[in-house]
Design an enzyme around this catalytic site. Structure first.
Site, PDB file in Angstrom:
ATOM      1  N   TYR A 209      85.612 -85.904 -85.490  1.00 56.99           N
ATOM      2  CA  TYR A 209      85.900 -84.773 -86.371  1.00 56.99           C
ATOM      3  C   TYR A 209      87.409 -84.544 -86.393  1.00 56.99           C
ATOM      4  CZ  TYR A 209      86.515 -80.096 -88.137  1.00 56.99           C
ATOM      5  OH  TYR A 209      86.969 -79.014 -88.861  1.00 56.99           O
ATOM      6  N   GLY A 211      89.512 -82.186 -86.805  1.00 52.41           N
ATOM      7  CA  GLY A 211      90.128 -81.111 -86.034  1.00 52.41           C
ATOM      8  C   GLY A 211      90.289 -81.449 -84.567  1.00 52.41           C
ATOM      9  N   HIS A 237      99.831 -70.679 -87.924  1.00 53.47           N
ATOM     10  CA  HIS A 237      98.618 -71.064 -88.659  1.00 53.47           C
ATOM     11  C   HIS A 237      98.615 -70.256 -89.959  1.00 53.47           C
ATOM     12  CE1 HIS A 237      93.919 -71.098 -88.694  1.00 53.47           C
ATOM     13  NE2 HIS A 237      94.416 -72.061 -89.439  1.00 53.47           N
ATOM     14  N   SER A 258      90.080 -69.629 -90.031  1.00 48.71           N
ATOM     15  CA  SER A 258      89.465 -70.653 -90.866  1.00 48.71           C
ATOM     16  C   SER A 258      88.232 -70.112 -91.576  1.00 48.71           C
ATOM     17  CB  SER A 258      89.079 -71.846 -89.986  1.00 48.71           C
ATOM     18  OG  SER A 258      88.672 -72.923 -90.773  1.00 48.71           O
ATOM     19  N   SER A 260      88.198 -67.895 -94.046  1.00 46.11           N
ATOM     20  CA  SER A 260      88.295 -66.468 -94.354  1.00 46.11           C
ATOM     21  C   SER A 260      89.192 -66.154 -95.540  1.00 46.11           C
ATOM     22  CB  SER A 260      88.788 -65.707 -93.113  1.00 46.11           C
ATOM     23  OG  SER A 260      87.884 -65.859 -92.050  1.00 46.11           O
ATOM     24  N   ASP A 275      97.857 -74.202 -94.907  1.00 46.86           N
ATOM     25  CA  ASP A 275      97.345 -74.083 -93.541  1.00 46.86           C
ATOM     26  C   ASP A 275      98.389 -73.826 -92.465  1.00 46.86           C
ATOM     27  OD1 ASP A 275      95.163 -74.174 -91.703  1.00 46.86           O
ATOM     28  OD2 ASP A 275      95.695 -76.214 -91.155  1.00 46.86           O
ATOM     29  N   ARG A 398      88.210 -61.504 -91.808  1.00 41.60           N
ATOM     30  CA  ARG A 398      86.850 -61.343 -92.318  1.00 41.60           C
ATOM     31  C   ARG A 398      86.238 -60.175 -91.533  1.00 41.60           C
ATOM     32  NH1 ARG A 398      82.551 -64.693 -94.600  1.00 41.60           N
ATOM     33  NH2 ARG A 398      84.095 -66.319 -95.016  1.00 41.60           N
TER      34      ARG A 398
END
Length: 604
Positions: A209, A211, A237, A258, A260, A275, A398
């Protein structure tokens, strides 16, 4: 000092040997030879970023089946292990002998022993790939050099899209960040990501993955945050986006956890970054660049109506890697939330999929990887070595129950402490674990924090004091719900909050004073809803969205105060600023009760 390339003789190609010799970087040669000795690959391909290198890497990604060709020209798809679909918090460690609050640490010697044991012989039977990159525009005050070593052509393909190839910049014994990745056996129980801040090295194994494996992405962020704090700048970030006002383009950075709203916000103006941001004070002014030149974005929910710019990128010829979406029988793709008809069957990260199974067709953290140059809203200064001047900073969360849609801080200190450092947001699918749990996540960077929050915030406050021109700071929340659990705003309303923030930067509108910052007047928002979205904005909607839940704000402030009071090196300014906000909230609760309508504040 002449570089000794003898350890690489016969292991790399003659061309690579001569090129490495030409830049005379002993540290680089030592790093390569030691990693080859540790991982024992069958072959080594050194990529210098030339077109034939890029094509070779893409070819190998297809040959190894790490990527599959799709029907659209330039499009491929990659699947990760079903249990390797997001950043692995519990398997990621900062190697230090210190205990740091909120940071997952492991004693350095112990971590290195474990990691080197897992990497030993991990590339046997495979080809190793080496890439050379610059984080930030090449040959600029912002540039940080980095080397990626991996046995995954998908990883090096991703990096060739996302970062500036910069082999020539390594001339002489220049320092660089080091990233070693091996997919190993994809034994998830032995998945490990370890960040050795002392040696500027990140190790990653048994994962693909991005990330967890693409070193220059969030793994590098831990190293650059440390470097920034030590040198007095900010590695964040954050998106960087230009919004048009009456006096030209105003650049904002935007920090969101991430999933949101960061990528969607970055599509509302001229795009520089979706990002990450390197932010430096230059001649008293805050300037920022994007360390990257590509986007690794969440694809779930992307649809033609709400996200036309991204939709266009994903439906035209050009370089795109889809990951963990559904591949249809005809070589197309489908993802949840695309608002197109769901196919009857296909293939995804779990294998064969059918509509009648009732399972989602794609993973909620499915992604796309594309170069910035594919985006129609790309800003002309996206690669400017001087960066762009930052007029505003957005911290977005969020939050379903408390924060109003938009607030402006009273000052740099107030914004950094009571907005940025106080962020709480519902967890999303970008990390492994239960979603929709409210989490403390200051500056949306806690997952990537390599050091004490106290030291990090002290640097933030000092940075602001050194500015002659201080950006305004705003709180954004796109996710407020009513008592019936229904969202109070549509997706497009964020355009209005941005317009209001730009007007505040240009000093074109007044605002209502509240105990937590400035909020908009109804009349200003009504005009903006009409001019921006062509729709009526009612007083009832405004009151629902901007009524301050004073008791909830107080509870939040007290939660944050408790957290920082337990961190030994928290700057005293943090506690004082939070205490001042608590006192203001108590005063307003005494005057108005648990809630206060914005109309009451106008009258007062």
């Amino acid at each position: 000092m002449k570089v000794d390339l003898s350890p690489l003789n016969g292991i790399i190609s003659d061309k690579a040997f001569q090129k490495l010799k030409s830049i005379n970087n002993p540290s680089l040669v030592h790093f390569l030879s030691k990693t080859i000795e540790l991982t024992t690959p069958d072959r080594v391909y050194v990529s210098f970023g030339e077109e034939k290198d890029r094509e070779y890497v893409k070819k190998r990604a297809l040959e190894t089946k790490e990527e599959i060709k799709l029907k659209m020209e330039g499009h491929t798809i990659h699947f990760d292990h079903p249990l390797d679909q997001a950043r692995a918090r519990e398997d990621t460690f900062i190697l230090t002998d210190e205990k740091i609050p909120f940071v997952n640490t492991k004693p350095r010697d112990e971590g290195l022993r474990e990691m080197l044991s897992l990497l030993k012989g991990s590339m046997k039977g495979r080809e190793m790939y080496v890439g050379f990159y610059s984080l930030g525009p090449r040959n600029s005050k912002f540039s940080i050099l980095a080397v990626q070593i991996t046995d995954s052509p998908y990883v090096i393909h991703s990096e060739n899209i996302l970062y500036r190839n910069a082999f020539e910049d390594f001339y002489g014994d220049k320092p660089f960040l080091k990233f070693i990745h091996s997919k190993g056996q994809l034994d998830i129980k032995k998945r490990r990501i370890m960040i050795d801040v002392k040696e500027n090295t990140v190790y990653s194994v048994n994962t693909t993955y991005a990330g967890n494996s693409v070193g220059l992405k969030k793994l590098a962020l831990r190293l650059t945050v440390t470097k920034a704090v030590n040198e007095g700048w900010l590695s964040e970030h954050m998106a960087i986006v230009g919004f048009e006002g009456n006096r030209g383009t105003h650049y904002f950075t935007a920090s969101f956890p991430s999933g949101s709203g960061k990528t969607s916000t970055s599509m509302l103006g001229s795009l520089i970054s979706d990002d990450l941001a390197f932010i430096k004070e230059i001649d008293g002014v805050c300037r920022a660049v994007n360390p990257e030149i590509g986007i690794f974005g969440i694809i779930q929910g992307i649809n033609e109506r709400d996200d036309p710019v991204i939709w266009d990128v994903l439906h035209k010829p050009g370089e795109v890697i889809f990951s963990n979406v559904l591949m249809t029988d005809d070589g197309g793709v489908y993802w949840e939330g695309s608002e197109v008809e769901k196919p009857e069957k296909g293939y995804n990260y779990e294998g064969a999929w059918t509509k009648e199974s009732g399972k989602p067709a794609s993973h909620p953290n499915a992604r796309f990887t594309s170069p910035l140059t594919s985006f129609s809203n790309l800003d002309k200064d996206y690669d400017n070595p001087q960066g762009v001047v930052i007029d505003g900073i957005i911290f977005g969360v969020r939050d379903y129950s408390t924060l109003v849609p938009v607030t402006e801080a009273f000052s740099w200190e107030h914004g950094v402490i009571t907005i940025g450092a106080s962020m709480e947001s519902s967890r999303t699918s970008a990390v492994i674990g239960k979603a929709d749990v409210l989490e403390f996540n200051p500056m949306a960077i806690l997952d990537f924090m390599p050091l004490s929050l106290g030291k990090y915030l002290n640097n933030y406050l000092t940075f602001g004091r050194n500015l002659k021109y201080v950006p305004k700071i705003f709180s954004f929340n796109y996710f407020l719900k009513d008592e019936n659990n229904k969202f109070l705003n549509s997706k497009e309303d964020k355009r209005v909050w941005v317009k209001w923030a730009v007007k505040r930067v240009e000093s074109e509108t007044d605002a209502i004073y509240t105990p937590v910052g400035f909020i908009p007047y109804y009349e200003d928002l009504s005009k903006l809803f009409n001019s921006t979205l062509g729709k009526q904005y009612t007083k009832e909607a405004y009151e629902l969205q901007f009524t301050l839940k004073l008791s909830k704000y107080l509870e939040k402030t007290e939660r944050i105060m408790k957290i920082y009071s337990e961190i030994a090196d928290t700057p005293i300014e943090v506690i004082n600023e939070l205490k001042a906000q608590k006192d203001r909230l108590l005063d307003y609760i005494n005057r108005y009760g648990d809630k206060v309508s914005p109309f009451q504040l106008v009258k007062s």
